[in-house]
Design an enzyme around this catalytic site. Structure first.
Site: not given
Lengths: 311, 311
Positions: A49, A109, A126, A145, A171, A196
Site C-alpha cells: 500500500e 487509496n 480501498k 486516512e 490494509c 502499512n
C-alpha cells in the site's frame, strides 16, 4: 514445472520510505525487487500500500498542495514509467499501491494490477478507511486516512488475469470478513493485499503486542473460508519514527502460510500458487451454493452498526 | 474477584459416547463435569453438540423409529431431569446440545441455554447442515446430517443472560464468518459452540491434518473480528471407530486462546470471561457503525453460490 493454472508470486515487502525520499529513488528500490523477482522465476510481484511515498496520514496536514504532493495524478507517471517499462521488458506482472488523485478531484487509496504484457487489468480503491478525520493531539502520531481519502466507490471486484480470478484489498480491508466473502462469491483464487500497519494503536495500546497475530489471523481465515490464495505485503520497519509491522506472507487456500518475509526491510518472499488448489475447498466443505444460508445473513447488509436485543 | 460483567465459563468436553450407551449413563458423566465445574467456581458450563448420544449421522439408517430414537421429544426429559435439577441446586447455568424432535415432527440439531435459576433462556437450531443426504458407500463412514436434520429456521439470535449478550452456534456453523457477524451485529459478547468433528474428511482427505488448525482459526478470527468471547466444546476421541477432534477452547475477544482441553476425553477447561473486554475492540478498531461499508457487501445476501465474472 509450469502450467496455465499456477502463478509464481513475489511478495515484495518494502522497508521505510523517508518523507523526503523522492519517488525516483523509491522506484529504484522497486526495480531492485523486480529484478530479484525475475531471477527467482516470479510472474507477479506484489508491492505494498502507498508504495511510492512515506505513510503521510501520520501527519496533520492542512495545505491542499502539501497533501496533494503525495498523490499521483496519472499512472504511469514520469517517475513510475521505468517500473512499467522494465516489468513489461521482463514479462512480469505487478500490483502497486499509491495515493490516487483523479481528474475530477477525488482522493483514493488505490492499487492497480498490471499484466505481464503491461496492460492495466484492474484498479482497486480501498473501501474500509481506518483512523480519524480530525487531528487528535494526544496521539504520538496521527492516523488521518479518513481526512485524506474517500472510500472507494467500486467495492471488491474480481478480474480474470494471470490465468485465474484475481482480487485486491488494501490494509484495513483485510480485517473485515466481508472483504474476502464478497470476492469469494465471485470465485476469487488470489487476493493481493498491501498494508502499512503501525505497531502502536493509540485508541487501545493493549492491541499492540497482537499486531502480528491479528495480521496473519485475518488473512489466514479469509483465505481458508473463501478457498483462495492471499498475498499480504507490508511496508514495514521504523519509518519517520513510527514502527510498522512487516511479516509479509503468502497464504494458501488451506489457510497456511507458505512463504513469509524474515526482515522488516526491502525483501522478496516467493511461492508458486497453484490456483487449482482452491478447488479442494470450493468444491467440498465450502461449496457455497450447497451450504450457504443467505436468508439468515440479512443483518450483514441491512444494518451498519450494532442493534442489540431489547433489554 | 467477581462482578456482574464477568462469567466464569467451563468448556465441558466429552470423550466418546458408545452407540449403546444409555442416556442415563451419559447424564452421569455430565453430572461429574457439572460438579467439577462447581468446585472450580464455574457459572456457565458448555457441553458439546449432540451431547446425549453417539454421533449417529455416521450411520445410514432408514427406519424412522431407529432414527427418532436418537432424538429428544421434550427437554428436560426423564433422562436429563437430574442434570437440570442438579444445575439449579448448584446455581450453575449450562448449554446443552441434543437432537430435537418437535411436536409437529421437525428434526433439528439443537442447543439450549439454561440460566442459573433453571430457566431456559434460549434455544438455537443449527443453521449450516454439513455432509450429505444420500448414502455414499465409498465412504469409510457416513456424514448424513443432511438426511437427519432440517436447517434451523430461526437464524442466529442473541439473548440477554449471565449479565451479557449470549449467542450460540453448532459445529459447522463455526466455519462460516456470517455466523459470527450476524451475532456481532447484535452486540454479542459470548458465543457458545458445541461440535463433533471427525478427523477424516472423506471428500478431501488433504484437510485431515489441518482439522485442529482450522478449528481454532475460524473460532479465533470469529472472536477477534466481532470482539466477542467464543467457547468451542468438542465431543472428541475415538467413537465407534471414528476419531474426532478434541481441542475444546475458550477464546478471548482478542482472538487468543486463554484455556484449552489437553485430552480427548471428558475434561473441563475454565476461564473467567470479562465481558467488558469486548469493548476495547467494539469501541475502536471494530466500531461497526463507524467503519463498516454494507453498501459493498450486497453479494453476501443477494446470492448463495459463486457468480464469477464473465470470461
Amino acid at each position: 514445472m509450469s502450467d496455465a493454472r499456477s502463478v509464481v508470486v513475489g511478495a515484495a515487502q518494502l522497508g521505510p520510505i523517508a518523507r523526503d525520499e523522492p519517488r525516483a529513488k523509491v522506484v529504484e528500490r522497486l526495480l531492485v525487487l523486480l529484478n530479484d523477482a525475475h531471477r527467482r522465476g516470479v510472474e507477479l510481484v506484489v508491492f505494498p500500500e502507498l508504495a511510492l511515498t512515506t505513510f503521510f496520514p501520520r501527519w496533520s496536514l492542512d495545505e491542499r498542495a502539501e497533501i496533494d504532493a503525495f498523490f499521483e495524478r496519472e499512472m504511469p507517471s514520469d517517475a513510475t514509467r521505468p517500473l512499467f517499462d522494465e516489468a513489461k521488458r521482463l514479462g512480469i506482472g505487478f500490483c502497486l499501491g499509491y495515493a490516487e488523485l483523479t481528474a475530477d478531484g477525488h482522493h483514493y487509496n488505490t492499487q492497480i494490477l498490471v499484466e505481464r504484457d503491461g496492460t492495466v487489468v484492474g484498479k482497486f480503491r480501498k473501501v474500509h478507511i481506518p483512523g480519524h478525520e480530525e487531528t487528535e493531539t494526544w496521539r504520538k502520531f496521527q492516523h488521518l486516512e479518513r481526512r485524506y481519502f474517500e472510500p472507494g466507490p467500486d467495492g471488491f471486484e474480481v478480474w480474470r488475469a494471470f490465468g485465474g480470478l484475481i482480487g485486491m484489498a488494501i490494509c484495513n480491508d483485510r480485517r473485515w470478513p466481508e472483504t474476502y466473502r464478497v470476492m469469494g462469491l465471485q470465485g476469487v483464487e488470489l487476493i493481493l493485499i498491501g498494508y502499512n500497519t503501525p505497531l502502536h494503536y493509540a485508541p487501545d495500546p493493549s492491541q499492540d503486542v497482537l499486531q502480528s497475530f491479528h495480521n496473519h489471523l485475518v488473512m489466514q481465515s479469509g483465505a481458508y473460508q473463501n478457498a483462495t490464495w492471499v498475498v499480504g505485503v507490508a511496508k514495514g520497519g521504523c519509518e519517520e519514527g513510527v514502527d510498522s509491522l512487516a511479516e509479509s506472507a503468502i497464504i494458501a487456500p488451506s489457510g497456511r502460510i507458505v512463504a513469509q518475509c524474515q526482515s522488516n526491510g526491502d525483501e522478496l518472499a516467493t511461492a508458486r500458487c497453484d490456483l487449482d488448489a482452491c478447488k479442494s475447498y470450493k468444491d467440498t466443505l465450502f461449496d457455497f451454493d450447497r451450504y450457504r444460508m443467505p436468508e439468515h445473513y440479512r443483518r450483514i447488509t441491512d444494518q451498519r452498526g450494532v442493534q442489540a436485543p431489547e433489554p
